[in-house]
Scaffold this motif. Sequence first.
Motif, mmCIF file in Angstrom:
data_model
loop_
_atom_site.group_PDB
_atom_site.id
_atom_site.type_symbol
_atom_site.label_atom_id
_atom_site.label_comp_id
_atom_site.label_asym_id
_atom_site.label_seq_id
_atom_site.Cartn_x
_atom_site.Cartn_y
_atom_site.Cartn_z
ATOM 1 N N SER A 210 -84.343 40.048 4.835
ATOM 2 C CA SER A 210 -84.191 39.226 3.628
ATOM 3 C C SER A 210 -85.226 39.696 2.611
ATOM 4 N N VAL A 211 -84.757 40.324 1.544
ATOM 5 C CA VAL A 211 -85.687 40.958 0.609
ATOM 6 C C VAL A 211 -86.109 39.944 -0.451
ATOM 7 N N ASN A 212 -87.163 39.210 -0.132
ATOM 8 C CA ASN A 212 -87.694 38.207 -1.057
ATOM 9 C C ASN A 212 -88.977 38.658 -1.725
ATOM 10 N N SER A 213 -89.586 39.710 -1.189
ATOM 11 C CA SER A 213 -90.858 40.187 -1.731
ATOM 12 C C SER A 213 -90.870 41.707 -1.729
ATOM 13 N N TYR A 214 -91.873 42.267 -2.382
ATOM 14 C CA TYR A 214 -91.999 43.724 -2.419
ATOM 15 C C TYR A 214 -92.216 44.290 -1.016
ATOM 16 N N SER A 215 -92.998 43.615 -0.207
ATOM 17 C CA SER A 215 -93.214 44.105 1.160
ATOM 18 C C SER A 215 -91.916 44.075 1.955
ATOM 19 N N ASP A 216 -91.053 43.097 1.666
ATOM 20 C CA ASP A 216 -89.730 43.073 2.308
ATOM 21 C C ASP A 216 -88.921 44.303 1.907
ATOM 22 N N LEU A 217 -89.008 44.672 0.637
ATOM 23 C CA LEU A 217 -88.285 45.854 0.150
ATOM 24 C C LEU A 217 -88.756 47.103 0.883
ATOM 25 N N ARG A 261 -86.611 40.026 -9.360
ATOM 26 C CA ARG A 261 -85.729 39.315 -8.432
ATOM 27 C C ARG A 261 -85.366 37.922 -8.955
ATOM 28 N N GLU A 262 -86.225 37.386 -9.782
ATOM 29 C CA GLU A 262 -85.951 36.072 -10.392
ATOM 30 C C GLU A 262 -85.059 36.185 -11.622
ATOM 31 N N GLY A 263 -84.686 37.435 -11.944
ATOM 32 C CA GLY A 263 -83.784 37.644 -13.077
ATOM 33 C C GLY A 263 -84.466 37.724 -14.419
ATOM 34 N N ARG A 264 -85.783 37.796 -14.417
ATOM 35 C CA ARG A 264 -86.510 37.904 -15.687
ATOM 36 C C ARG A 264 -86.598 39.355 -16.143
#
Length: 466
Positions: A210-217, A261-264
Motif C-alpha cells: 500500500s503506497v501511502n508514503s515515499y518509503s512505501d514507494l 498523493r493528496e492530489g496537490r
Amino acid sequence: MSTNFIHDNFLLDNKYAEELYHNYSKNQPIIDYHNHLSPQQMAEDTTFDNMNSVWIHGDHYKWRAMRTLGIEEKFVTGNGTDKDKFLSWAKTVPYTMRNPLYHWTHLELARYFDINELLNEKSAERIWEQTQAKLNSGDFSCRQLLQKVNAEFVCTTEDPIDNLQYHQQLAKSDFNVKVSTAFRPDKAILIDAVDYNKYIDTLGDVAGVSVNSYSDLLDALRNRIEFFNANGCRICDHGLAQISFENYTESEIKSIFSKRREGRTISNEETLKFQSAILLFLCETYHEFGWVQQFHLGALRNNNARMHRILGPDTGWDSIGDYPQAQKLSAFLNALDSKDKLSKTIIYNLNPADNEVMATMIGNFNDGSVKGKVQFGSGWWFLDQKDGMIKQLNALSNMGLISCFVGMLTDSRSFLSFPRHEYFRRILCNLLGDEMQRGELPNDMEWIGKMVADISYFNAKEYFKL
C-alpha cells in the motif's frame, strides 16, 4: 557485381571496407540489447497476416514520412485496409530518398523476402503478392524472423508493473534465441504526470504494497526489481529528457510525495528534487543487483497536443530537444561513483550538438574496473542513420576508445528491423576501410578486423555477460 541496389558491397567503398565487413563483421551473431519487441508475440510465435501488420503497424518513422507526403491519416493509423496502408507506404518510399527509411526498406525486403526490386507505386501490387506468399508459407513467424538474421540475444523493455508471464514462457521454451527484459520505471519517476497517482496505485497493487508514503514507494520498486531480477533481468532503461540532480533532504522528498498523493500541485523545483532522489535510489539498487543501466536522453516528446489527444504517445510527434545535459549528468554520475555504486552505464544522446559532451563525459567515470564501464551509446532514434552513426563513431573515436564500444541495437517495435545491425556494420567497416586506404590507419587487417568483430559482437557479449 550485382546490379541490385542492395548488393554485396552496398555502402562499402573500397577493398579494405569489403574485407572488414565480409570477413570480420557480416557473420557475427546479433546481440540486440535494447528494443521494444512484443514478448507475447515471441512467446506465442505469432505469424503476421500481411506486410502492414509486420512492417508498417506501429512504425512511427514510416508514419511521419507518410504524413509529410500528404497521406491521409486513414491510410497511416486509421481504418484504411491493410493493403491500402501498404500501397500508401509504397507510394511514399521513392520520396524518402536520403532518409534512412529508403535504405532500411530495401535492406528489409532483400534480407527477409529476397526481393531486390525497388518499392514504388508501380511495383507495389507485385511486392504485396510476393510478400504475402512468403508470410503465408509458414516460415515467417516471430521466432523464425529472429533466426533468419542470426539473432543470439534480444532484450525487450517492460514497465515495473509487468508480470513477465511471456518472458517466463520463453524461458521454458525451446527457442534458441535468448530473450530477456529491461526494467523501465519512468512512470514512477515522472511525478508531474497527470495520471501519476493512478499509476502508483497500480504499482502498489502489483508489488503487494500500500503506497501511502515515499518509503512505501521505494519498497514497491525494490520488490519489482527483485521480481525482475529473479526472472533473468540484468538491464534497466530510462527515457528522460535530461538527468535531474538537485540537492534535497529526505524529509523534503517525503513531503513532496505525500503532497502529490493528496492530489496537490507540486512546483518544478519539487519535481526535480523528487526525480533526483528516486533516480539515485534506483541506480544504487541496480548496482546492488549488478545490472547494466541505460539512459536515453534528449527527446522532446508529444509536441503536437491535438494529435497526441487523438492517437496517444509514440505515434510520431516527437523531436530532438535542446536541454542542458553536462552539469547535472556529471553531478549525478559523480554522486553514484563517490559511493562506489555506479553500475555499468550506457548513455544515449539525441541531440548531435551534445555528442562531444557525452563522449567526454563517459571518460570521467571509466575507472579501470571494467572494460568500457561507461559507454556512449550508438546513434539513437533520429540519429540512427548514416550521418548520425558516423558522427557518434567519430566523437567516440576522437575522445574515447571506439575499440571498447558495445555497438548497435534496434530500439524498434518491428521484427523486420534487424538489418539495422547490418547497416551499422557496413557504415563502421567503410569508415575504417576508408581510413586504411588513405593511410590514416595501418594496413593491419588482423587487428582492425578484430576491432570490427569486437564492436559488432564480442564487446556486447562480454559487457552483458552473455
